[in-house]
Design an enzyme around this catalytic site. Structure first.
Site, PDB file in Angstrom:
ATOM      1  N   ASP A 113       0.756  -1.179   0.124  1.00  0.00           N
ATOM      2  CA  ASP A 113      -0.359   0.367  -0.350  1.00  0.00           C
ATOM      3  C   ASP A 113       0.937   1.121  -0.399  1.00  0.00           C
ATOM      4  O   ASP A 113       1.902   1.436  -0.034  1.00  0.00           O
ATOM      5  CB  ASP A 113      -1.154  -0.489   1.114  1.00  0.00           C
ATOM      6  CG  ASP A 113       0.107   0.413   2.721  1.00  0.00           C
ATOM      7  OD1 ASP A 113       0.230   0.500   2.829  1.00  0.00           O
ATOM      8  OD2 ASP A 113      -1.127  -0.367   2.951  1.00  0.00           O
ATOM      9  N   LEU A 114       0.283   2.408  -0.141  1.00  0.00           N
ATOM     10  CA  LEU A 114       0.922   4.075   0.230  1.00  0.00           C
ATOM     11  C   LEU A 114       2.139   3.910   1.510  1.00  0.00           C
ATOM     12  O   LEU A 114       2.814   5.053   0.478  1.00  0.00           O
ATOM     13  CB  LEU A 114       0.039   4.765   0.170  1.00  0.00           C
ATOM     14  CG  LEU A 114       0.722   6.095  -0.028  1.00  0.00           C
ATOM     15  CD1 LEU A 114       1.127   6.628  -1.406  1.00  0.00           C
ATOM     16  CD2 LEU A 114      -0.907   7.293  -0.344  1.00  0.00           C
TER      17      LEU A 114
END
Length: 256
Positions: A113-114
């Site tokens: 994820d980011l």
């Protein structure tokens, strides 16, 4: 679907064959076909639902399709702040904005994820990417996790049996407390599935707030001494040693 003398023609879907040759993604290949820009054996095709083999002549915009490359795999240190996607609807930077331009078209094996960082595998072959993501292969993903909060040893031990959160079942997880660092603690998490934001959701459920998440290994492939943003190809010899029969099956299916 193609037939010959009433029998299904062997091979692979046209859009996949175009994508595997490195021209574009499979979805983009489907658009090219719909726009009438693809010919197979001299005939314009308007549907991706046909099978082709290495014997078929395929032209995209009147240019012969290049022969597929051998299967390749790279280790990449994904930094925080990059989206693992070809493009982001919110305009955030993606890993593909920062990869070396000479790398060619690659596919990610799973995601981070980011706000997560660490090892992300890249490949030029979609079939390999899907195979490496399957939980049935049992490949262990290892993470180093820094989190704020307190948790009992028994709560960590219970994760070995898996856990259900808001109706989502997570499989067995090995979690160990490594050391304390001020108000934070460092953990090692080892899991085999890697559902979306799995570690963050489990930690939140247990009263821990993750402030750093670093993947250090995916199966036999290690982050090692990679620097942030660095990409290194897995040597062919190591690829054959680690993937064995799986690599043979994929390359045999891909054709000569």
């Amino acid at each position: 679907m193609n037939t010959r003398n009433g029998q299904v023609k062997k091979g692979e879907r046209l859009a996949r064959r175009i994508a595997r040759a490195g021209v574009c993604s499979r979805r983009q290949a489907e658009r090219l076909i719909a726009e009438g820009r693809v010919r197979v054996n001299g005939r314009v095709v308007d549907t991706p639902a046909i099978n082709v083999t290495e014997e078929d002549e395929i032209l995209v915009d009147d240019t012969p399709l290049p022969r597929p490359e051998p299967v390749r795999l790279w280790r990449y240190y994904k930094p925080r702040g990059l989206v693992v996607s070809e493009r982001d609807e919110r305009g955030r930077p993606t890993i593909f904005d920062s990869l070396p331009p000479d790398l060619g078209r690659v596919i990610t094996v799973g995601r981070l994820d980011l706000n997560s960082e660490g090892l992300l595998l890249l490949t030029n072959d979609g079939r390999l990417a899907r195979a490496l993501e399957l939980p049935s292969h049992g490949w262990r993903r290892r993470y180093r996790v820094r989190a704020f909060g307190n948790i009992s040893p028994s709560a960590l031990e219970a994760l070995k049996e898996g856990i259900e959160i808001d109706g989502v079942r997570y499989g067995p997880i090995e979690a160990t407390l490594d050391r304390a660092e001020g108000a934070n603690k460092w953990f090692t998490f080892v899991l085999r599935e890697g559902k979306n934001r799995e570690i963050r959701r489990i930690c939140e459920h247990l009263g821990l707030k993750v402030n750093r998440l670093l993947r250090t290994a995916y199966g036999p492939f290690q982050l090692g001494a990679l620097k942030k943003g660095e990409v290194v190809e897995v040597p062919r010899k190591q690829l054959k040693e680690q993937l064995g029969r799986l690599l043979d099956e994929i390359e045999n299916a891909n054709g000569p």
